[in-house]
Enzyme design. Structure first.
Site, mmCIF file in Angstrom:
data_model
loop_
_atom_site.group_PDB
_atom_site.id
_atom_site.type_symbol
_atom_site.label_atom_id
_atom_site.label_comp_id
_atom_site.label_asym_id
_atom_site.label_seq_id
_atom_site.Cartn_x
_atom_site.Cartn_y
_atom_site.Cartn_z
ATOM 1 N N GLU A 115 47.295 -24.157 10.659
ATOM 2 C CA GLU A 115 46.893 -23.135 11.639
ATOM 3 C C GLU A 115 47.536 -23.371 13.001
ATOM 4 O O GLU A 115 47.571 -24.488 13.518
ATOM 5 C CB GLU A 115 45.381 -23.119 11.830
ATOM 6 C CG GLU A 115 44.950 -22.045 12.842
ATOM 7 C CD GLU A 115 43.517 -22.140 13.300
ATOM 8 O OE1 GLU A 115 43.118 -21.280 14.111
ATOM 9 O OE2 GLU A 115 42.800 -23.053 12.860
ATOM 10 N N ASP A 146 41.461 -36.483 23.518
ATOM 11 C CA ASP A 146 41.706 -35.738 24.748
ATOM 12 C C ASP A 146 41.017 -36.478 25.884
ATOM 13 O O ASP A 146 39.794 -36.675 25.847
ATOM 14 C CB ASP A 146 41.152 -34.317 24.608
ATOM 15 C CG ASP A 146 41.393 -33.464 25.855
ATOM 16 O OD1 ASP A 146 42.104 -33.923 26.766
ATOM 17 O OD2 ASP A 146 40.864 -32.337 25.908
ATOM 18 N N ASP A 154 40.511 -36.284 29.945
ATOM 19 C CA ASP A 154 40.656 -35.329 31.046
ATOM 20 C C ASP A 154 40.232 -35.990 32.352
ATOM 21 O O ASP A 154 39.166 -36.609 32.434
ATOM 22 C CB ASP A 154 39.778 -34.104 30.770
ATOM 23 C CG ASP A 154 40.139 -32.922 31.651
ATOM 24 O OD1 ASP A 154 40.322 -33.119 32.863
ATOM 25 O OD2 ASP A 154 40.247 -31.798 31.121
ATOM 26 N N CYS A 213 40.189 -39.414 45.914
ATOM 27 C CA CYS A 213 41.452 -38.813 46.356
ATOM 28 C C CYS A 213 41.568 -37.357 45.940
ATOM 29 O O CYS A 213 42.178 -36.552 46.647
ATOM 30 C CB CYS A 213 42.628 -39.606 45.782
ATOM 31 S SG CYS A 213 42.607 -39.749 43.966
ATOM 32 N N CYS A 265 46.791 -36.950 41.476
ATOM 33 C CA CYS A 265 47.819 -37.555 42.311
ATOM 34 C C CYS A 265 48.107 -38.942 41.756
ATOM 35 O O CYS A 265 47.468 -39.390 40.796
ATOM 36 C CB CYS A 265 47.380 -37.628 43.780
ATOM 37 S SG CYS A 265 46.054 -38.811 44.079
ATOM 38 N N CYS A 268 45.050 -41.538 41.493
ATOM 39 C CA CYS A 268 44.070 -41.516 40.405
ATOM 40 C C CYS A 268 44.714 -41.575 39.030
ATOM 41 O O CYS A 268 44.034 -41.871 38.029
ATOM 42 C CB CYS A 268 43.147 -40.301 40.511
ATOM 43 S SG CYS A 268 43.983 -38.701 40.568
ATOM 44 N N SER A 301 49.133 -33.457 29.250
ATOM 45 C CA SER A 301 48.540 -32.143 28.988
ATOM 46 C C SER A 301 49.153 -31.030 29.824
ATOM 47 O O SER A 301 48.896 -29.852 29.572
ATOM 48 C CB SER A 301 47.029 -32.189 29.245
ATOM 49 O OG SER A 301 46.766 -32.305 30.642
ATOM 50 N N ARG A 315 46.027 -32.171 33.982
ATOM 51 C CA ARG A 315 45.124 -33.194 34.500
ATOM 52 C C ARG A 315 44.700 -34.235 33.475
ATOM 53 O O ARG A 315 43.649 -34.866 33.640
ATOM 54 C CB ARG A 315 43.874 -32.508 35.066
ATOM 55 C CG ARG A 315 43.102 -31.735 34.016
ATOM 56 C CD ARG A 315 42.054 -30.833 34.625
ATOM 57 N NE ARG A 315 41.330 -30.096 33.609
ATOM 58 C CZ ARG A 315 40.693 -28.960 33.832
ATOM 59 N NH1 ARG A 315 40.728 -28.428 35.026
ATOM 60 N NH2 ARG A 315 40.045 -28.350 32.862
ATOM 61 N N GLY A 316 45.484 -34.432 32.418
ATOM 62 C CA GLY A 316 45.072 -35.416 31.440
ATOM 63 C C GLY A 316 46.130 -35.718 30.408
ATOM 64 O O GLY A 316 47.297 -35.342 30.560
ATOM 65 N N ASP A 320 36.752 -37.168 25.233
ATOM 66 C CA ASP A 320 36.029 -35.951 24.869
ATOM 67 C C ASP A 320 35.692 -36.051 23.383
ATOM 68 O O ASP A 320 36.518 -35.778 22.515
ATOM 69 C CB ASP A 320 36.887 -34.720 25.139
ATOM 70 C CG ASP A 320 36.126 -33.411 24.948
ATOM 71 O OD1 ASP A 320 35.141 -33.414 24.178
ATOM 72 O OD2 ASP A 320 36.520 -32.396 25.541
ATOM 73 N N LEU A 337 41.227 -27.311 17.694
ATOM 74 C CA LEU A 337 42.609 -27.058 18.079
ATOM 75 C C LEU A 337 42.975 -27.845 19.331
ATOM 76 O O LEU A 337 42.117 -28.125 20.174
ATOM 77 C CB LEU A 337 42.841 -25.565 18.324
ATOM 78 C CG LEU A 337 42.708 -24.673 17.082
ATOM 79 C CD1 LEU A 337 41.465 -23.815 17.185
ATOM 80 C CD2 LEU A 337 43.937 -23.819 16.915
#
Length: 442
Positions: A59, A127, A129, A139, A146, A149, A178, A181-182, A330, A340
């Site tokens: 899929e 995942d 994040d 920050c 940035c 972090c 990603s 942010r991750g 997560d 997905l």
């Protein structure tokens, strides 16, 4: 610092138009062939033991312009995949499970019949994040990141990569930025792809240390007289990053509002009061701003490592470090086969950044603010005067070339060798079974 509706609409149109350029340019910026080789796992029709239905049962989902979402897409070969992506020009591509039948035929397996539409294979995915670390970041917050972090993501990559390889024996791991942010991790070994939901949940629990919510003060609770070997190994990574990066970058002990959060994790009121009085008394001391947290951390460590305190208080030193550094996964993404996840090498619609692979052995040198963007790739091609063609792919002439080569050499080529070995072994077993049955019939 506000944008009008007209500007936002135009920005969305730009993302659509440049996405069309990215997927449709004649010289192929998107690595269609590499993606197909990965997801077909050697079943490309070149070996007599291949299962030609593999890609047709995988899929895919597309997010199109105006947030139109299409699920249960599948492709029989690389040409169909390329043609469909070019025609639809999705803003985002997500990859799902491999099902027992083609996703388009799923309705024939509904309605209470004995036949059930169900996933049979899926990479074990993770995942991480950055927004899940907002309670410790000073920050940035939300979707912003940035270089102060980002070390939190490097910690997650190093710990999870080590555990998955050394404790579970997995070899074929793909780490991907990603785009915003991750990071995502795809564990692609055959054993991993065939794990049940229960097994995935068990692995995720093994990797989970940070528990609780915004209403929970203490989110890491260590038990037993000593750390589990996996945690002991992870602690060395966490401690180093905490003291060298997280503590100074986030100024965790610089102000009362910040150091009170740390002191809340110390289960001894006398130690908390001692530190509080000491830090409030010397807040005007001549210590450089960037050295305040380091100085105060040294004082807290000395107090917590003292022989005068109880074992639980000494243990709180490890709990503090783990609370601020240990990977926050997560869980829902990892424990179900039908979840997905965004495909590598697509573009994040909000940032324009390409979701490029990360080398876990060199993740400290990865800069999320310096990955290729759509605008950058367009400028690079214009500078080269590229007209398209097949002699040299256009991505090789851009900043996307290095990430694709990393994908090929560090991930895809070793995976292809393993795929070929598995398909050959299974084919030989089948030939031997046929030969044995033929012998018995005589």
């Amino acid at each position: 610092m506000f944008c009008s509706f007209e500007l936002v609409r135009n920005a969305a149109e730009i993302v659509f138009l440049v996405s069309r350029f990215f997927f449709s340019f004649p010289g192929r910026l998107f690595p269609y062939a590499e993606m197909y080789k990965w997801l077909s796992y050697g079943h490309d029709g070149k070996h007599p033991g291949c299962d030609a239905s593999i890609m047709g049962r995988r899929e895919f989902s597309f997010t199109l312009e105006h947030d139109i979402y299409i699920r249960y897409l599948s492709f029989h070969d690389v040409s169909e995949m390329e043609a469909t992506i070019k025609s639809k020009c999705p803003h985002k591509i997500d990859i799902g499970a491999l099902y027992n039948v083609e996703p388009a035929k799923r309705t024939a397996y509904a309605g209470g019949s004995d036949r059930v539409f169900a996933p049979v294979e899926r990479e074990l995915v993770f995942d991480i994040d950055m927004t899940d670390y907002d309670d410790i970041r000073t920050c940035c917050s939300g979707a912003d990141i940035c270089l102060k972090c980002w070390p939190l993501m490097n910690i997650a990559i190093k710990i999870l990569d080590t555990v998955l390889r050394e404790d579970f024996g997995f070899e074929h791991l793909l780490w991907v930025y990603s785009g915003r942010r991750g990071v995502h991790c795809w564990v692609c070994d055959a054993r991993a792809r065939r794990l049940s939901n229960e097994a995935r949940s068990a692995i995720t629990r093994y990797l989970t240390l940070y528990k609780g919510n915004e209403n929970t003060t203490k989110k890491v609770s260590l038990t037993g007289p000593a750390l589990h070997p996996a945690l002991s190994r992870a602690y060395e990574i966490c401690r180093t990053y905490f003291e060298e990066h997280i503590l100074p970058n986030q100024e965790l002990l610089n102000s009362e509002g910040h150091f009170e959060k740390v002191l809340e994790l110390v289960p001894d009121e006398s130690v908390r009061a001692q530190m509080r009085d000491r830090w409030q008394d010397n807040r005007r001391a001549s210590v450089a701003k960037d050295g305040i947290s380091a100085s105060r951390w040294k004082q807290l460590k000395q107090a917590l490592e003292s022989k005068k305190v109880t074992p639980s208080v000494r243990r709180s030193l490890e709990e503090i470090i783990f609370s601020y550094t240990y990977p926050r996964i997560d869980i829902e993404v990892s424990k179900h086969m039908n979840h997905l996840l965004k495909a590598p090498f697509c573009i994040h619609p909000k940032t324009g950044r390409v979701c490029v692979p990360i080398d876990p052995q060199d993740c400290d040198n990865f800069d999320p603010t310096n990955v290729p963007t759509l605008a950058q790739l367009l400028n690079e091609l214009n500078a080269e005067g590229v007209k398209g063609g097949s002699e040299c792919r256009d991505l090789d002439k851009t900043s996307l070339g290095a990430p694709v080569r990393l994908f090929q050499t560090k991930f895809l080529e070793p995976l292809q060798r393993a795929n070929k070995a598995e398909i050959t072994a299974l084919h030989q077993e089948k030939l031997q079974e046929v030969s044995a049955k033929t012998s018995l019939s005589w």
